[in-house]
Write a protein that holds these residues in place. Structure first.
Motif, PDB file in Angstrom:
ATOM      1  N   ASP A  33     -10.515   2.356  -1.329  1.00  0.00           N
ATOM      2  CA  ASP A  33      -9.410   1.400  -1.491  1.00  0.00           C
ATOM      3  C   ASP A  33      -8.469   1.435  -0.288  1.00  0.00           C
ATOM      4  O   ASP A  33      -8.017   0.388   0.197  1.00  0.00           O
TER       5      ASP A  33
ATOM      6  N   HIS B 227       0.828  -1.212   0.000  1.00  0.00           N
ATOM      7  CA  HIS B 227       0.000   0.000   0.000  1.00  0.00           C
ATOM      8  C   HIS B 227       0.864   1.265   0.000  1.00  0.00           C
ATOM      9  O   HIS B 227       0.458   2.294  -0.556  1.00  0.00           O
TER      10      HIS B 227
ATOM     11  N   HIS C   1     -10.056  -0.120   2.804  1.00  0.00           N
ATOM     12  CA  HIS C   1     -10.074  -1.582   2.728  1.00  0.00           C
ATOM     13  C   HIS C   1      -8.749  -2.160   3.196  1.00  0.00           C
ATOM     14  O   HIS C   1      -8.699  -3.221   3.834  1.00  0.00           O
TER      15      HIS C   1
END
Length: 599
Positions: free
Chosen positions: A539, A488, A542
């Protein structure tokens, strides 16, 4: 009384073992899988009860039922008019029968030199004193029964009157013809039953029939329908309803009830003879296509009546059926259900069978075709909950690989309904019968109700709050989450990026507090703003939620959710013919007991 059939070779039954319970046994399978042949083999494993004076009337009644209502059992084994070898060229022993007293008998094929037909006879061992056990057997070939009201009982005098009119027939010949007709048709009338069956049992027959149909009947006679069967003729107390107007299913129902009560009569009479007291099974009832022309509600009610009589009067019952309703009910009632699978030139038996497989085989569909519309609806409060459920399901699949095939059995309903409204729907007495076919998953800040198929998301809070709170924890701790090389982080969700998102969360809280200070209504505003923020950075949130799922402090929550989902899945799967094997065992998702002490 037959516990096991070991068939070496008989028609398409080759190297096949069939086990039976002393109670109810159900045989299903597509046409051509030798279901009726199995009934014949069972009936052929016994000889008639003879020599007992006290049971003479009972056996006369039982013999009359077999003669009047069904084709002779032997015709099932003979098949075509031309000789066909039933044992596929196998010589010697073709069948072994094991009885409940653990005794066994072997059977061989016997060819008749007279008419090129065969029979299956015991292969008695010399000097062993073997013999066929004695047992009353009733065979009801319902699949071969046709209901017609136009036929009348065979009138011997009417036929003789027509024969007498022929000039070539003298008195001697006429007398011979009368004798032949009387011998051949001696069991054609209900008077045989009326004479030998005590009136109290006839009353029970009529009462049981009335319990099903609300029609009270009185015996009169039996009609012969062509060369196929004979049926009861009666009048009723209801105008316009008699044996000529009832349906084929009601006709067959009357036959079955008569058989059950007759076997009850035999049981109660046999109890007076000490030599019969130790028999585990007192009689055998064979029914070919129990469901023939019967409404599903009658099928279930009849099953319960048969179960009652089987248990109370030691009747071993074996019936065949194609009815999905009846098979499903039999499985639920723990009956011995066997499914015969056609393999071309032979059949195999599936003992450990479920409704999904039976549906698939009987409807001749693939598993994918059958499951295409067999999905359990899942109701949630909003899209955010559905998003997180998908992530939770992926997490559970990683921990329990068997769960992957369960995921396809769920369908998320795309509707946004508040928790209170969902609870009202799932707890409504009128709707509960249908809603029990669905699952309700509420946010974690509400309470579960397993009885009503209501469970909650892990976390004890709504989805946005769980995520926002965990983001706060991640930002306040010096951990690996923000290290270079994390997926990420490489996507741009850095510590600094997260800090700017966190400030938006704080700003929402500050705005709400300001409104409260100004005495303004804040009802629903915070949740609405949180949802909007969630969707702006979906996103990223999540990823934060996945981190929450991986936190050691949440593993008890995940295990508890998994356990609850397992319970409601198995409550609802039956309505969609989803096989139990899809999720038969729940797993301990985490090895450490300390990690799951909250489940």
């Amino acid at each position: 009384m037959s516990k096991k059939l070991n068939v070496i070779s008989y028609r398409k039954l080759i190297d096949l073992e069939l086990e039976f319970s002393p109670g109810i046994n159900v045989i299903s399978g597509t046409n051509g899988t030798c279901k009726s042949s199995i009934l014949y083999l069972l009936s052929n494993s016994y000889q008639e009860v003879k020599g007992n004076i006290s049971l003479k009337n009972c056996m006369t009644v039982i013999g009359s039922i077999n003669n009047m209502m069904n084709p002779k059992i032997e015709s099932l084994s003979k098949g075509d008019k031309q000789y066909n070898d039933p044992s596929n060229g196998v010589t010697g022993i073709i069948l072994k029968v094991t009885y409940f007293d653990e005794s066994t008998l072997e059977f061989r094929k016997h060819n008749s030199k007279k008419n090129a037909r065969y029979a299956i006879k015991p292969y008695y061992v010399v000097n062993k004193g073997e013999s066929l056990p004695k047992l009353p057997v009733i065979y009801l070939g319902l699949s071969r029964l046709i209901s017609f009201g136009e036929y009348h009982e065979f009138d011997i005098d009417n036929v003789l009157g027509k024969v007498t009119a022929l000039e070539s027939v003298d008195e001697v010949t006429l007398k011979k013809i009368r004798g032949i007709l009387q011998r051949e048709l001696k069991n054609n009338y209900i008077s045989v039953i009326n004479k030998n069956l005590p009136s109290k049992y006839i009353d029970i027959i009529n009462q049981e029939y009335e319990n099903f149909t609300n029609v009270r009947v009185n015996h009169e006679s039996f009609n012969k329908v062509g060369n196929i069967k004979k049926r009861a003729e009666f009048k009723t107390a209801t105008p316009g309803i008699d044996s000529n107007t009832i349906s084929a299913g009601e006709d067959n129902l009357y036959v079955i009830i008569t058989a059950l009560i007759s076997l009850r009569y035999y049981y109660e009479e046999s109890q007076k003879d000490v030599s019969y007291l130790n028999q585990r099974v007192k009689s055998l009832l064979l029914i070919d296509e129990l469901d023939a022309s019967l409404h599903p509600s009658y099928q279930i009610k009849l099953y319960e009546l048969i179960k009652e009589y089987s248990e109370n009067y030691n009747i071993q019952v074996v019936f065949t059926t194609h009815s999905l309703t009846l098979i499903d009910y039999s499985l639920k009632k723990k009956a011995n259900v066997m499914y015969l699978l056609n393999e071309g030139n032979k059949v195999s038996v599936c003992n450990d069978i479920d409704m999904f497989s039976i549906n698939m085989y009987l409807q001749q569909m693939t598993a994918n075709q059958l499951q295409e519309n067999s999905k359990i609806p899942i109701f949630t409060e909003d899209q955010e909950a559905r998003d997180l459920l998908n992530i939770i399901f992926m997490k559970i699949s990683d921990l329990d690989p068997n769960f992957k095939k369960v995921e396809g059995n769920f369908h998320f309903v795309s509707s946004n309904i508040g928790s209170n409204n969902l609870k009202s729907i799932f707890c409504d007495e009128i709707l509960s019968g249908n809603i029990m076919k669905a699952i309700c998953i509420l946010d974690g800040d509400t309470n579960k109700d397993i009885e009503q198929n209501i469970i909650t998301l892990p976390g004890k809070d709504n989805p946005e709050s769980i995520i926002f709170n965990h983001l706060t924890k991640l930002l306040s701790e010096n951990n690996e989450f923000w290290r270079h090389g994390q997926v990420h982080v490489n996507m741009g969700y850095t510590y600094d990026m997260a800090q700017s998102i966190y400030k938006e969360i704080v700003k929402i809280k500050e705005d709400i507090e300001q409104k409260k200070t100004n005495s303004k209504s804040v009802k629903g505003i915070e949740r609405e703003k949180n949802k909007k923020l969630y969707n702006n950075y979906k996103d990223f949130f999540h990823i934060v939620f996945q981190a929450w799922l991986n936190d050691t402090s949440t593993q008890g929550e995940i295990q508890s959710f998994y356990n609850n989902l397992f319970l409601v899945f198995n409550k609802t799967r039956v309505a969609y013919n989803i096989p139990a094997k899809n999720w038969s065992d729940k797993a301990d998702l985490f090895k450490s007991k300390e990690q799951v002490n909250n489940r």
